[in-house]
Scaffold this active site. Structure first.
Site, short mmCIF file in Angstrom:
data_model
loop_
_atom_site.label_atom_id
_atom_site.label_comp_id
_atom_site.label_asym_id
_atom_site.label_seq_id
_atom_site.Cartn_x
_atom_site.Cartn_y
_atom_site.Cartn_z
N HIS A 239 0.82 -1.21 0.00
CA HIS A 239 0.00 0.00 0.00
C HIS A 239 0.86 1.26 0.00
O HIS A 239 0.36 2.36 -0.30
CB HIS A 239 -0.92 0.02 1.22
CG HIS A 239 -1.97 -1.04 1.20
ND1 HIS A 239 -1.75 -2.30 1.67
CD2 HIS A 239 -3.25 -1.02 0.75
CE1 HIS A 239 -2.84 -3.03 1.53
NE2 HIS A 239 -3.76 -2.29 0.97
N ASP A 309 -4.31 -5.86 -8.45
CA ASP A 309 -4.60 -5.19 -7.19
C ASP A 309 -4.85 -3.72 -7.51
O ASP A 309 -4.61 -3.26 -8.64
CB ASP A 309 -3.41 -5.36 -6.23
CG ASP A 309 -3.81 -5.23 -4.76
OD1 ASP A 309 -4.94 -4.78 -4.48
OD2 ASP A 309 -3.00 -5.60 -3.90
#
Length: 399
Positions: A239, A309
């Site tokens: 992230h 993702d």
């Protein structure tokens, strides 16, 4: 799977009529000699998946390049206004929408009403509606209190199957067709933040439970294995950075590939590629790496939908090459992804901009037309299956 019919019989009937017309067309003259031999062989009945794929091919054939580009984008905006979310999807006919915490009402009925709205008008092919519902650490549905992750890793594989059966039933009742919920990463000592979410601390333990999770869930919702090729091999949180490892391909095959192979064999319909850099295989993250998509297809035999993702996560890496999610979407589809996902940093225009970028790349020759057609067909196949229109006994080869 999901709620059946919902008034969409019109487009399915028209599509199936077209399919039947094509299959019933007269054979060419040079094929007549083989007719008598072929007629003596009893053909195997087509599966629902094969029928859906044939229908999807017809639908995609009728799409423009711009519509195909939109079909391979799954977007996101916040809020629980079903009408606003439906307009967001319908304005560009996006292939899907991912629900995040800000989209989920406080109770199951409210969520079912919201997904009904996103599904659109009668007569339209509904988009894929997805969610990250692992349970435990990552849970969007507050009413899912079942075991997950490390807790299941301490239990039997049968407990994992039961947990994902129950979890899938909640998703089905809510009208959610795709769950990005099965963590196939191995919970190694270097796996960092992902470890509490994994289903096993070694390849064998994870493989057993990943297969069990797929077996429990896929009768209710499409199962997704994540984060290919394996977060457990690359320390760091994707992230905020692009985790990196110099692990060799041989080491990966022995230590991190088995849970993905097990889940694919169990029937998982999607695999999510992670923003993970394996420098011994490719210098770019797996989500935009042609070589990792080749390995997924050729080595692991995966034939379903490869979804990235969240491409918004790449923005936080600070690497200039990934500063524009439109460019990342183009790179991903060109590399072999079928569906690009955008959440972090997304606004009302982002998904449309990504579709425009993909369409322009096709026109400029940066993405082959056949590559986009292939990706769109895989996504539309899932949408046909998710519509519920092939759930009747007339489409059951065993019926």
């Amino acid at each position: 799977m999901l709620r059946p019919d919902r008034g969409r019989s019109a487009w399915l009937a028209a599509t199936l009529i077209g399919l039947i017309a094509v299959s019933a067309a007269p054979a060419p003259a040079d094929a007549v000699a083989t007719t008598s031999l072929a007629s003596t062989v009893e053909p195997a009945p087509a599966s629902r998946e094969e029928i859906a794929a044939a229908v999807a091919e017809l639908i995609v054939d009728a799409m423009s390049a711009e519509e195909r580009a939109s079909a391979v984008v799954m977007g996101h905006v916040g809020g629980t206004d079903a009408g606003a979310l439906a307009r967001y999807v319908d304005d560009r006919d996006l292939g899907g929408f991912i629900l995040m915490g800000s989209n989920v009402p406080k109770d199951p009925r409210g969520l079912a009403r919201l997904t009904d709205g996103i599904d659109g008008e009668d007569g339209a092919l509904p988009p894929l509606v997805a969610v990250d519902q692992e349970g435990g650490v990552v849970s969007r549905l507050a009413w899912d209190d079942g075991p997950a992750g490390a807790e299941l890793a301490r239990r039997s594989p049968e407990s994992t199957r039961e947990a994902f059966d129950a979890r899938g039933a909640l998703l089905e009742a809510a009208g959610i067709s795709v769950n990005f919920g099965i963590v196939a990463d191995v919970g190694t000592a270097t796996s960092g933040f992902i470890r509490p979410r994994t289903l096993g601390g070694d390849a064998d333990a994870a493989s057993e439970r990943v297969a069990a999770a797929v077996a429990g869930e896929r009768q209710h919702a499409f199962s997704t294995l994540k984060h290919f090729p394996g977060h457990g091999a690359a320390p760091g949180d994707s992230h905020s950075v692009i985790p990196e490892t110099n692990m060799t391909l041989e080491e990966w095959r022995a230590e991190h590939a088995p849970p993905f192979a097990s889940g694919i064999e169990a029937g998982a319909e999607l695999v999510m590629t992670g923003h993970l850099r394996f420098t011994a295989v490719d210098d770019v993250p797996a989500s935009v790496s042609p070589e990792w998509y080749r390995i997924l297809r050729d080595d692991l035999g995966f034939e379903g939908v490869a979804v990235t993702d969240d491409l918004g996560m790449l923005l936080a890496s600070g690497e200039e090459r990934y500063a524009d999610p439109v460019d990342s979407a183009v790179d991903a589809i060109a590399a072999g992804a079928d569906l690009v996902l955008m959440v972090a940093g997304s606004n009302a225009r982002t998904a449309g901009d990504m579709a425009d970028g993909i369409g322009a790349a096709v026109r400029d020759g940066d993405i082959p037309e056949d590559r986009l057609r292939e990706a769109a067909t895989r996504v539309v196949t899932l949408r046909v299956l998710a519509s519920g229109l092939l759930d009747g006994p007339e489409f059951d080869p065993a019926g």
